[in-house]
Motif scaffolding. Structure first.
Motif, PDB file in Angstrom:
ATOM      1  N   CYS A  69       8.790 -29.161  37.941  1.00 22.33           N
ATOM      2  CA  CYS A  69       9.245 -29.785  39.197  1.00 22.33           C
ATOM      3  C   CYS A  69       9.735 -31.207  38.940  1.00 22.33           C
ATOM      4  N   VAL A  70      10.326 -31.440  37.792  1.00 21.19           N
ATOM      5  CA  VAL A  70      10.903 -32.764  37.502  1.00 21.19           C
ATOM      6  C   VAL A  70      12.313 -32.796  38.086  1.00 21.19           C
ATOM      7  N   PRO A  71      12.946 -33.986  38.140  1.00 13.08           N
ATOM      8  CA  PRO A  71      14.336 -34.024  38.624  1.00 13.08           C
ATOM      9  C   PRO A  71      15.240 -33.072  37.818  1.00 13.08           C
ATOM     10  N   THR A  72      16.233 -32.550  38.488  1.00 15.74           N
ATOM     11  CA  THR A  72      17.064 -31.441  37.991  1.00 15.74           C
ATOM     12  C   THR A  72      17.589 -31.573  36.553  1.00 15.74           C
ATOM     13  N   PRO A  73      18.134 -32.752  36.160  1.00 15.33           N
ATOM     14  CA  PRO A  73      18.757 -32.783  34.822  1.00 15.33           C
ATOM     15  C   PRO A  73      17.774 -32.513  33.693  1.00 15.33           C
ATOM     16  N   TRP A  74      16.479 -32.695  33.938  1.00 11.65           N
ATOM     17  CA  TRP A  74      15.479 -32.507  32.883  1.00 11.65           C
ATOM     18  C   TRP A  74      14.801 -31.139  32.931  1.00 11.65           C
ATOM     19  N   HIS A  75      15.204 -30.285  33.876  1.00 13.41           N
ATOM     20  CA  HIS A  75      14.628 -28.932  33.927  1.00 13.41           C
ATOM     21  C   HIS A  75      14.748 -28.248  32.568  1.00 13.41           C
ATOM     22  N   VAL A  76      15.953 -28.373  32.004  1.00  8.50           N
ATOM     23  CA  VAL A  76      16.237 -27.633  30.780  1.00  8.50           C
ATOM     24  C   VAL A  76      15.275 -28.025  29.658  1.00  8.50           C
ATOM     25  N   ASP A  77      14.985 -29.303  29.522  1.00  5.37           N
ATOM     26  CA  ASP A  77      14.095 -29.758  28.438  1.00  5.37           C
ATOM     27  C   ASP A  77      12.710 -29.128  28.564  1.00  5.37           C
ATOM     28  N   TYR A  78      12.169 -29.171  29.769  1.00  8.43           N
ATOM     29  CA  TYR A  78      10.803 -28.690  29.968  1.00  8.43           C
ATOM     30  C   TYR A  78      10.727 -27.165  29.921  1.00  8.43           C
ATOM     31  N   VAL A  79      11.743 -26.515  30.500  1.00  8.10           N
ATOM     32  CA  VAL A  79      11.720 -25.048  30.510  1.00  8.10           C
ATOM     33  C   VAL A  79      11.863 -24.510  29.079  1.00  8.10           C
ATOM     34  N   VAL A  80      12.761 -25.107  28.305  1.00  2.00           N
ATOM     35  CA  VAL A  80      12.949 -24.643  26.931  1.00  2.00           C
ATOM     36  C   VAL A  80      11.676 -24.898  26.110  1.00  2.00           C
ATOM     37  N   ALA A  81      11.082 -26.061  26.277  1.00  3.77           N
ATOM     38  CA  ALA A  81       9.835 -26.365  25.562  1.00  3.77           C
ATOM     39  C   ALA A  81       8.734 -25.389  25.959  1.00  3.77           C
ATOM     40  N   ALA A  82       8.659 -25.080  27.244  1.00  3.53           N
ATOM     41  CA  ALA A  82       7.631 -24.150  27.716  1.00  3.53           C
ATOM     42  C   ALA A  82       7.893 -22.750  27.181  1.00  3.53           C
ATOM     43  N   ALA A  83       9.187 -22.375  27.139  1.00  2.35           N
ATOM     44  CA  ALA A  83       9.532 -21.042  26.625  1.00  2.35           C
ATOM     45  C   ALA A  83       9.079 -20.911  25.179  1.00  2.35           C
ATOM     46  N   GLU A  84       9.274 -21.987  24.441  1.00  2.44           N
ATOM     47  CA  GLU A  84       8.931 -21.949  23.017  1.00  2.44           C
ATOM     48  C   GLU A  84       7.432 -21.995  22.782  1.00  2.44           C
ATOM     49  N   VAL A  90       7.058 -19.034  33.348  1.00  4.16           N
ATOM     50  CA  VAL A  90       7.560 -20.366  33.667  1.00  4.16           C
ATOM     51  C   VAL A  90       8.201 -20.330  35.046  1.00  4.16           C
ATOM     52  N   VAL A  91       7.887 -21.345  35.841  1.00  4.67           N
ATOM     53  CA  VAL A  91       8.529 -21.518  37.152  1.00  4.67           C
ATOM     54  C   VAL A  91       9.402 -22.750  37.067  1.00  4.67           C
ATOM     55  N   VAL A  92      10.630 -22.663  37.580  1.00  4.07           N
ATOM     56  CA  VAL A  92      11.474 -23.850  37.638  1.00  4.07           C
ATOM     57  C   VAL A  92      11.952 -24.041  39.073  1.00  4.07           C
ATOM     58  N   GLU A  93      11.821 -25.273  39.546  1.00  4.01           N
ATOM     59  CA  GLU A  93      12.233 -25.584  40.914  1.00  4.01           C
ATOM     60  C   GLU A  93      13.755 -25.471  41.012  1.00  4.01           C
ATOM     61  N   LYS A  94      14.251 -25.175  42.217  1.00  2.00           N
ATOM     62  CA  LYS A  94      15.699 -25.132  42.434  1.00  2.00           C
ATOM     63  C   LYS A  94      16.232 -26.550  42.461  1.00  2.00           C
TER      64      LYS A  94
END
Lengths: 336, 330
Positions: A69-84, A90-94
């Motif tokens: 639930c971080v600001p949008t531009p950083w979704h990718v960093d956290y989601v990819v790290a979590a995936a790995e 993983v849940v990502v906010e819209k």
């Protein structure tokens, strides 16, 4: 019992945290935010531990699920790290990401590690929107010809005024009406072309705004014509509504009711207060945010596929960014 | 003085409302009605307790001060030219014309004859609209940024859906009112029109659906839903709404929202029973007052043509699939 770690401690993170805390099958075990005070406050309210780093939280809190639930531009960093990190989900906010490429990267990373990724398009769990789709699918208005939605209110204040930076949030087109765009695509199918006008797309990329407004016209592949109104310029309070017109009827929510008040002036009164995004409330037995997160956890437990896929999240972003581009260029944008 | 008014055709349903207003107002007299459909003229004359003339020429020669043109759209031009030649001031139903050429010919005929031409845009007389305009003029919301407008209705069928008489379907019928309100409010002209238009509501040759996006010469952008998208079961005929977004606030107008809601076991349905001011009567009163005093009419033929040109541009845009500049008419 799903152990959930949350990245971000802003308005939506608080909402998600309270839903996990209320859910008998989940508990919040970790909270990470760049702002230690915010992380500590949210962790304290949910019986969780605050962490100073995201990697440290993954390591120490041993979450099953990470909710980004971080600001949008950083979704990718956290989601990819979590995936790995090899989690259960993983849940990502819209909106899913700030670009289509980011969305595709997230989807690919989660697919590669076999991690279910859920994009939190909560509107599908709001009862009036879910019921409208059921009615449309059941043919209540016949063949749908037009659909109109409106959403918004006053400008949301948040950390670093990130909503006010179109570079970060994408303004009302990406951040706000991604809700409607996803619901529209879910209900009426894929979009063929988009034409839009708006404030923030016309500004230099590094601008900062304190209001935003956009009007988007959508032509769906089915022939349906749609119109989406998006406002962070209305001091008159948060409003959500829609109408669906077909050849056999009209279905609406909060759209054409005769108020007996043909003129309303909603005027700004100095600097507006408010620390977070206005979150619409619909007093029903089940909170829609609870319902969406519970749906994902239930799918994780049973192995079922969640109703919102990474592709859905990606396509909603694609439509929104096409609208943003149209408003920049003044030309309609045809989607692939 | 009493202004003697003749009605040239009652093909348009609004002509009935105007006739009723002429009868209701103290300083106007309905001298008579003529129509190329004589039976229609006689039936309307009976309803409004006035005389049916056997031809337009006879009515124009009978001592009227001014006329109302309430015909099918394509007859606006010949009837306006005829009335102008007879030296009568004219209130013409919208859309003023079905082509820019016809509209220009009407303006020229009136100029040559020294008569005034007014386009029937009653929405300008809505007290709520007047209130909204005063708030904008007063700077209550600062600089206007954008406007979201709608003018939806039920499909009127009849000649409205016969393109050789109407010149177009929902888009020509419902674009002009709100476009006029926007032009009046902004004191600006439309420079670009983008439109998505469809015929999927009725699956016939006429357009029934139009979503327009307008750009004005002062930078304001707007959208307008000009569809015949209200079902027969909708509790009223349709709507006129505006949401005017400014730097310092938002003004919203729902022009026909002053209604009682009636749940009737007699009709088996829900309907709205309007209690708002009669804007047709306010418009006819303003027209008659200007005619009587010889002062300029409050709305011009140029206003009507500028609004109609936006609807023509909408059709061109939908055909081309890109934004189109409306023809400059002034």
């Amino acid at each position: 019992m799903f152990r959930v770690a949350i990245a971000g401690a802003g308005g939506m993170a608080h909402m998600h945290a309270s839903c996990y805390t209320a859910n008998p099958n989940a508990c919040v075990v970790g909270v990470y935010d760049k702002r230690p005070d915010a992380a500590a406050e949210m962790a304290g309210a949910n019986g969780a531990t605050a962490y100073a780093g995201f990697a440290e939280m993954l390591e120490a809190a041993r979450p099953d699920v990470v909710d980004v639930c971080v600001p949008t531009p950083w979704h990718v960093d956290y989601v990819v790290a979590a995936a790995e990190a090899g989690l259960k989900g993983v849940v990502v906010e819209k909106p899913m990401g700030r670009s289509v490429e980011d969305c595709e990267r997230m989807a690919a990373a989660c697919a590669a590690s076999g991690t279910p990724l859920f994009v939190a398009h909560v509107l599908r769990f709001f009862p009036e929107f879910a019921e409208a789709k059921r009615q449309v699918d059941a043919g209540a208005v016949g063949t749908v010809v037009t659909v109109r939605t409106r959403r918004g209110g006053s400008f949301p204040r948040a950390w670093e005024n990130w909503y006010g930076k179109p570079d970060w949030s994408g303004g009302v087109i990406l951040d706000l009406v991604i809700h409607d765009l996803d619901w529209l695509r879910w209900t009426f199918g894929d979009v063929e072309r988009v034409f839009a006008k708006g404030i923030s797309p016309k500004l230099p990329p590094d601008s900062e705004v304190n209001s935003d407004y956009a009007l988007i016209t959508l032509k769906f592949k089915s022939g349906v014509i749609g119109h989406v109104e998006a406002t962070w310029a209305d001091p008159g309070g948060f409003k959500v509504g829609f109408e669906i017109a077909g050849d056999a009827g009209l279905l609406e929510s909060n759209f054409n009711q005769p108020a007996g008040v043909p003129f309303v002036a909603a005027l700004q009164r100095g600097a507006e207060a408010g620390a977070a995004v206005a979150v619409p409330e619909s007093p029903t037995a089940v909170n829609p945010y609870y319902a969406e997160l519970d749906h994902f956890l239930t799918c994780l437990a049973s192995g079922a596929t969640p109703s919102i896929t990474p592709k859905d999240g990606c396509e909603a972003v694609r439509i929104a960014l096409a609208a943003f581009e149209s408003a920049q260029t003044g030309e309609p944008v045809v989607l692939p | 003085m009493t202004v003697k008014i003749g009605i040239l055709s009652v093909a348009h349903m609004h002509a009935y409302s105007y006739a009723s207003a002429v009868n209701a107002l103290p300083d106007t007299e309905l001298l008579g009605i003529a129509d190329h459909d004589q039976a229609r003229a006689e039936s309307a004359a009976k309803t409004f307790a006035t005389r049916a003339f056997g031809s337009y020429e006879e009515l124009l020669a009978a001592g009227v001060d001014a006329v109302i043109v309430g015909s099918e759209n394509v007859r606006h031009r010949p009837l306006t030219e005829m009335a102008a030649a007879a030296g009568k001031h004219i209130l013409c139903e919208k859309p003023l014309a079905t082509s820019v050429a016809d509209g220009r010919a009407m303006l020229a005929a009136c100029k040559t004859a020294g008569v005034q031409l007014m386009t029937a845009f009653p929405c300008r007389f809505s007290p709520a609209m007047v209130r909204l305009k005063s708030a904008v003029d007063n700077g209550d919301i600062g600089k206007v940024i954008a406007i979201r407008g709608t003018n939806r209705g039920r499909c009127p069928f009849d000649w409205f859906t016969k393109l050789d008489q109407s010149g177009g379907g929902a888009v020509i019928d419902h674009t002009v009112h709100v476009t006029d309100l926007m032009r009046w409010l902004l004191k600006a002209e439309v420079t670009e029109v983008y439109a998505e238009i469809s015929s999927r509501m009725f699956q016939q040759e006429f357009d029934d659906t139009g979503f327009l996006t307008l750009e004005f010469d002062n930078g304001v952008f707007a959208t307008l839903d000009s569809s015949w998208s209200r079902p027969k079961s909708f509790p009223t005929w349709g709507d006129v709404t505006l949401s005017v977004v400014g730097e310092k606030g938002v003004l919203t107008l729902d022009m026909f929202s002053q209604n009682l809601v009636l749940y009737s076991d007699k009709t088996g349905g829900v309907s709205w029973s309007p209690w708002g001011s009669n804007i047709d009567e306010l418009m006819i009163a303003a027209f008659a007052k200007a005619v009587a005093s010889g002062s300029p009419l409050p709305i011009t033929g140029e206003d009507g043509l500028a609004a109609a040109a936006v609807s023509f541009a909408a059709y061109a845009s939908a055909k081309a699939g890109k934004p189109v500049a409306p023809e400059v008419v002034l």
